[in-house]
Design an enzyme around this catalytic site. Structure first.
Site, PDB file in Angstrom:
ATOM      1  N   CYS A   1     -50.749  -5.037 -27.383  1.00 29.69           N
ATOM      2  CA  CYS A   1     -49.505  -4.597 -26.741  1.00 29.69           C
ATOM      3  C   CYS A   1     -48.382  -4.904 -27.706  1.00 29.69           C
ATOM      4  CB  CYS A   1     -49.330  -5.253 -25.378  1.00 29.69           C
ATOM      5  SG  CYS A   1     -49.425  -7.059 -25.378  1.00 29.69           S
TER       6      CYS A   1
ATOM      7  N   ARG B   1     -50.003  -8.489 -22.252  1.00 25.74           N
ATOM      8  CA  ARG B   1     -50.613  -7.391 -21.509  1.00 25.74           C
ATOM      9  C   ARG B   1     -51.995  -7.059 -22.059  1.00 25.74           C
ATOM     10  NH1 ARG B   1     -45.858  -3.108 -21.967  1.00 25.74           N
ATOM     11  NH2 ARG B   1     -45.674  -4.174 -23.975  1.00 25.74           N
TER      12      ARG B   1
END
Length: 331
Positions: A257, A262
């Site tokens: 990410c 994430r």
């Protein structure tokens, strides 16, 4: 399948519900209970005052700033990670249950613990909000203190393949079966925004596939993976999204990410589903975009931030020439 666990996950014991956690903490009989030493940790970023105000009873506190270092917020050196785990009393055979107020923070810690070699790492599905929604008791004040561990009991890292660096990410793009999966919002992926106040370049890694994240430009959202209450969507739904993008479990997949949070959550969900050839590209867009020799593409401005040897075709990127690769391969 025991009550409180999901039958759509191969590693079903590693995603726990708030009722299961409450039952376990109350020392009542429950399925899949840890049989040895265990730790419950809340993971946050500069969130210690919030933790002191209220948290799950019996929880310790782990800050992501202890796991990452500047300039790109990559993992701390293994020796530092080891000392952090030992300080929290965590060995390779300790059961660790993690939760956070943003699921990606707990996932960042979970991924690095798996990388280190902790065998039994579990996440609270839905995080702290699921505990609140269940009406379970809260505690305040100092974190629960555990006796430090003398040794980890295994080599560290035990699972080095779970994390790759920039050189390995470049190499993965050259492999016919390799995939870099961008766990970023659509606006980040196409180059409308970088997603971060401290990251200037917009665009994404040329050749990467979009693995989804949240909606709009909210880098704290993983709504494409979660129900409205923050719990994980059905595994088949997530796999269908990835399959449509060309991200398959039989490929070698590295999630990334902006800086790792994430991507760690996507990794953990794939790991829960039994995906084996997976990792997190730790540097992500932040580190990749900082090196002008790395090929990048901005889909909103096709000629912006493009490296020599690459061209665009609509929203696709075509690799024209990179030593050791096939010509004209589409992504």
């Amino acid at each position: 399948m025991p009550l409180g666990f999901r039958d759509d996950l191969m590693r079903w014991q590693q995603l726990v519900s708030a009722p299961w956690l409450a039952t376990w903490l109350a020392h009542a009989p429950t399925a899949a209970a840890p049989t040895g030493e265990w730790r419950l940790l809340e993971v946050d970023c500069d969130g210690y005052p919030t933790f002191l105000a209220n948290h799950i009873p019996g929880a310790g506190y782990l800050d992501t700033t202890e796991l990452e270092q500047e300039p790109f917020w990559n993992k701390v050196p293994d020796c530092v990670l080891l000392q952090l785990l030992l300080r929290h009393g965590i060995r390779h055979d300790t059961t660790v249950v993690l939760y956070s107020r943003n699921a990606a923070m707990a996932a960042r810690a979970a991924h690095l613990m798996l990388y280190a070699g902790v065998r039994d790492v579990r996440l609270l599905d839905g995080g702290f909000s699921s505990w609140l929604q269940g009406g379970f008791p809260l505690a305040s004040g100092q974190p629960h203190r555990q006796t430090a561990a003398r040794d980890f009991g295994a080599p560290i890292p035990t699972k080095p393949a779970y994390l790759i660096n920039t050189a390995q990410a470049r190499s993965l793009l050259r492999q016919p079966n390799g995939v870099l999966a961008s766990i970023r919002t659509r606006n980040e992926f196409i180059g409308k925004t970088s997603g971060y106040s401290y990251i200037t370049p917009v665009g994404d890694i040329a050749g990467a596939l979009w693995g989804h994240a949240g909606t709009g430009s909210d880098v704290n959202s993983m709504s494409d993976f979660h129900h409205a209450d923050g719990t994980m969507r059905v595994a088949s739904d997530i796999e269908a999204v990835w399959r449509h993008a060309g991200i398959h479990r039989d490929k070698t997949v590295a999630f990334y990410c902006g800086t790792g949070w994430r991507a760690s959550l996507a990794f953990f969900y794939a790991w829960l589903m039994g995906w084996e050839h997976i990792s997190v590209y730790d540097g992500g867009w932040y580190e990749w975009s900082a090196d002008p020799s790395n090929p990048v593409v901005c889909r909103t401005q096709p000629n912006k931030f493009m490296s020599p040897g690459w061209r665009t075709n609509g929203l696709n990127c075509v690799r024209c020439s990179w030593p050791g690769t096939s010509l004209g391969r589409r992504f």
